[in-house]
Motif scaffolding. Structure first.
Motif, PDB file in Angstrom:
ATOM      1  N   PHE A   1      -3.790  -6.665  -4.801  1.00 30.12           N
ATOM      2  CA  PHE A   1      -4.394  -6.331  -3.508  1.00 30.12           C
ATOM      3  C   PHE A   1      -5.385  -7.403  -3.061  1.00 30.12           C
ATOM      4  O   PHE A   1      -5.464  -7.719  -1.867  1.00 30.12           O
ATOM      5  CB  PHE A   1      -5.059  -4.952  -3.563  1.00 30.12           C
ATOM      6  CG  PHE A   1      -4.081  -3.808  -3.587  1.00 30.12           C
ATOM      7  CD1 PHE A   1      -3.173  -3.635  -2.565  1.00 30.12           C
ATOM      8  CD2 PHE A   1      -4.058  -2.925  -4.655  1.00 30.12           C
ATOM      9  CE1 PHE A   1      -2.250  -2.588  -2.579  1.00 30.12           C
ATOM     10  CE2 PHE A   1      -3.145  -1.874  -4.691  1.00 30.12           C
ATOM     11  CZ  PHE A   1      -2.232  -1.709  -3.651  1.00 30.12           C
TER      12      PHE A   1
ATOM     13  N   VAL B   1       0.835  -1.202   0.000  1.00 32.16           N
ATOM     14  CA  VAL B   1       0.000   0.000   0.000  1.00 32.16           C
ATOM     15  C   VAL B   1       0.869   1.251   0.000  1.00 32.16           C
ATOM     16  O   VAL B   1       0.609   2.219  -0.733  1.00 32.16           O
ATOM     17  CB  VAL B   1      -0.952  -0.005   1.216  1.00 32.16           C
ATOM     18  CG1 VAL B   1      -1.724   1.313   1.286  1.00 32.16           C
ATOM     19  CG2 VAL B   1      -1.911  -1.181   1.136  1.00 32.16           C
TER      20      VAL B   1
ATOM     21  N   PHE C   1      -8.737   1.227   1.539  1.00 28.55           N
ATOM     22  CA  PHE C   1      -7.384   1.417   2.062  1.00 28.55           C
ATOM     23  C   PHE C   1      -7.426   1.876   3.533  1.00 28.55           C
ATOM     24  O   PHE C   1      -6.591   1.470   4.347  1.00 28.55           O
ATOM     25  CB  PHE C   1      -6.622   2.435   1.224  1.00 28.55           C
ATOM     26  CG  PHE C   1      -6.091   1.886  -0.073  1.00 28.55           C
ATOM     27  CD1 PHE C   1      -5.328   0.728  -0.096  1.00 28.55           C
ATOM     28  CD2 PHE C   1      -6.352   2.521  -1.281  1.00 28.55           C
ATOM     29  CE1 PHE C   1      -4.836   0.204  -1.288  1.00 28.55           C
ATOM     30  CE2 PHE C   1      -5.873   2.015  -2.481  1.00 28.55           C
ATOM     31  CZ  PHE C   1      -5.105   0.848  -2.484  1.00 28.55           C
TER      32      PHE C   1
ATOM     33  N   SER D   1       0.009   2.170  -3.877  1.00 28.51           N
ATOM     34  CA  SER D   1      -1.391   2.595  -3.911  1.00 28.51           C
ATOM     35  C   SER D   1      -1.605   3.814  -4.819  1.00 28.51           C
ATOM     36  O   SER D   1      -2.586   3.879  -5.573  1.00 28.51           O
ATOM     37  CB  SER D   1      -1.899   2.896  -2.490  1.00 28.51           C
ATOM     38  OG  SER D   1      -1.101   3.894  -1.867  1.00 28.51           O
TER      39      SER D   1
ATOM     40  N   TYR E   1      -3.108   6.256   0.045  1.00 33.85           N
ATOM     41  CA  TYR E   1      -2.094   6.054   1.082  1.00 33.85           C
ATOM     42  C   TYR E   1      -2.348   6.960   2.280  1.00 33.85           C
ATOM     43  O   TYR E   1      -2.163   6.544   3.432  1.00 33.85           O
ATOM     44  CB  TYR E   1      -0.690   6.313   0.533  1.00 33.85           C
ATOM     45  CG  TYR E   1       0.363   6.241   1.614  1.00 33.85           C
ATOM     46  CD1 TYR E   1       0.650   5.039   2.263  1.00 33.85           C
ATOM     47  CD2 TYR E   1       1.040   7.389   2.025  1.00 33.85           C
ATOM     48  CE1 TYR E   1       1.592   4.972   3.263  1.00 33.85           C
ATOM     49  CE2 TYR E   1       1.990   7.329   3.026  1.00 33.85           C
ATOM     50  CZ  TYR E   1       2.256   6.120   3.642  1.00 33.85           C
ATOM     51  OH  TYR E   1       3.187   6.066   4.648  1.00 33.85           O
TER      52      TYR E   1
END
Length: 395
Positions: free
Chosen positions: A369, A231, A308, A235, A254
Motif C-alpha cells: 500500500f 484495496v 482507506f 484490504s 473496504y
C-alpha cells in the motif's frame, strides 16, 4: 423513439436532465448486472464442479474478453456513434445472466463468460463515450456521478442477489434481475443523446492513435485503478491476516473506502465544474497518497481504516476525469481515445491485483500500500493533461 441532436447546446437548469438520466441508467444497469453476478459465483462453480484454480481461470477468461472488446468498441463508436453501439451492447448483454445460470458444461461456460466480459466492456466503453457527448451538450461535468450510479447498481445487485437466490432459486434470481435490468434500459434508451458521427468522421481512417497523448491519459487511468483493485481485493485480508483484526471488523477497511468513494463521486462533478479537471485531479492524487500511506504505515486499526476512507475520497474522481479527458482529445473520435484509456485502466483492476497478491506473499501488504501511493505521485505529475476534460464546457 426520438433522440435529441448532439448539436443542441441549451444549458439545462435541472440537475437530472433527460440526457443525464438516460446515461446514468445505463451505468446503473451495468453495475447492477456485475453486482448480481457476484453472489452467483459460488453456485456457478459448484454446478460445474470447478476447483478454486479452475474458477480463477474462468474469471481470467472474463477479463480477457473485457480487454479484447474495449479497443474494438472504440472503433465501432467512432464509426457508428456511441448511442447505437451502447444500445446494441446493452441488449446483447441483457440475457447473459440467464445464460450463465443455465449453462451446464465447462466449455460452454467458457464461451458464455468470455462474451459476458466482452459485452460488459463494450457497454462500458460506449456508455462512457455517451457521457462525454452529454457533457458537451450540457456544458457541465457528469462523469463522476455516472460512475457513482455504477457503484450503486453494484450494491443493489449484490444486496438483492443473495436474498433472491435463497428465496426463488438461481434461475428465478436471473429472470428477476433480467426483468429489472430491462426496465432500466427501457427507461434509458428514449433519453439518450444522439451521439452520431458526421459524414466526414464516418469516412476517416480509424486506427489506434499514434500520438502519445491518449496513451499517457491511459496511464493515468491505469495508475488510478491499480490501487482501487488492490484495496477491493486485499484490504480485508490485510486487516485480518497481517494485523489480527477480527473477521467481523476486517471488512470495514473496504466498506469505508467504498462509501467515501461513492459519496464523493456524486459530489465530484460539482467540484470539477468549479475547480477544473487539473486542480481536481491534483487534489485527488494528494488525498489518495495520504490515505494509502496511512493504510500502510498507521500504528492502529482505526487510523488504517480512516486511511482507506481518505484513499477512497482521492481515487473517486481520478478515473472519471481521465475518461472525460480521453473523450475530448482534439482531432480524435471520442470512442478511440476512450478505448485506449479504458483498456489500460481496466487492465489495472483486472490483472494487477493477482500480481499484488503474489508480491504480498513475500513482502506483506503494508509495503504494497505504501508503494502504490507512488503511482498517484505520478498521477499528480500528469495532472496537466486533465485540461482536456474541461473541453466539454467550451461553447
Amino acid at each position: 423513439m426520438t433522440d435529441t441532436p448532439l448539436a443542441e447546446t441549451s444549458r439545462p437548469r435541472r440537475y437530472m436532465s433527460p440526457h443525464r438520466l438516460g446515461v446514468s441508467l445505463l451505468f446503473l444497469m451495468n453495475g447492477f448486472y456485475m453486482g448480481s453476478w457476484a453472489p452467483k459465483i459460488p453456485i456457478f462453480a459448484e454446478k460445474l464442479g470447478l476447483s478454486e484454480g479452475e474458477l480463477g481461470l474462468m474469471i481470467l477468461v472474463f477479463g480477457v474478453g473485457s480487454i479484447l472488446a474495449m479497443p474494438m468498441t472504440g472503433i465501432f463508436n467512432a464509426r457508428f456513434g456511441s448511442t447505437s453501439v451502447v444500445r446494441a451492447a446493452a441488449l446483447m448483454f441483457l440475457p447473459s445472466l440467464i445464460l450463465i445460470t443455465v449453462v451446464n458444461s465447462i466449455w460452454l461456460a467458457v464461451i458464455v463468460i468470455f462474451f459476458f466480459g466482452g459485452l460488459m466492456a463494450a457497454m462500458d466503453v460506449s456508455m462512457n463515450a455517451n457521457t462525454v457527448a452529454v457533457e458537451k451538450v450540457e456544458h457541465r461535468a457528469i462523469m463522476s456521478s455516472c460512475h457513482a450510479f455504477w457503484s450503486l447498481g453494484g450494491l443493489l445487485g449484490a444486496g438483492l442477489g443473495g436474498f433472491l437466490i435463497s428465496t426463488i432459486g438461481p434461475l428465478g434470481h436471473a429472470i428477476a434481475a433480467t426483468v429489472l435490468a430491462g426496465a432500466f434500459l427501457a427507461a434509458s434508451f428514449p433519453r439518450l443523446v444522439a451521439d452520431t458521427p458526421d459524414g466526414e468522421e464516418k469516412h476517416q481512417k480509424i486506427r489506434l492513435p499514434m500520438t502519445p497523448l491518449p496513451w499517457l491519459i491511459g496511464v493515468v487511468a491505469l495508475f488510478s485503478m491499480i490501487p482501487e483493485g488492490a484495496v477491493t481485493d486485499w484490504s480485508a485480508l490485510y486487516l485480518h491476516d497481517e494485523l489480527g483484526v477480527d473477521i467481523a471488523w476486517a471488512g470495514f477497511g473496504y466498506a469505508a473506502f467504498q462509501l467515501s468513494m461513492t459519496t464523493m463521486r456524486f459530489a465530484g462533478d460539482l467540484v470539477r465544474d468549479r475547480l477544473g479537471g487539473v486542480t481536481t485531479m491534483r487534489i485527488c492524487a494528494v488525498l489518495s497518497v495520504i490515505g494509502l500511506l496511512l493504510a500502510g504505515l498507521a500504528p492502529t486499526t482505526p487510523i488504517i481504516i480512516i486511511g482507506f476512507a481518505i484513499a477512497g475520497l482521492g481515487i473517486s474522481n481520478m478515473v472519471p476525469i481521465a475518461f472525460s479527458a480521453a473523450g475530448n482529445l482534439p482531432g480524435m473520435a471520442p470512442g478511440i481515445g476512450l478505448s485506449v484509456t479504458t483498456t489500460l485502466g481496466y487492465s489495472g483492476i483486472l490483472v494487477a491485483p493477482s500480481a499484488i497478491g503474489f508480491l504480498a506473499e513475500h513482502t506483506g501488504f503494508a509495503p504494497i500500500f505504501v508503494g502504490l501511493s507512488l503511482l498517484h505521485v505520478i498521477v499528480f505529475l500528469l495532472a496537466p493533461l486533465m485540461r482536456y476534460a474541461d473541453r466539454d464546457k467550451v461553447g
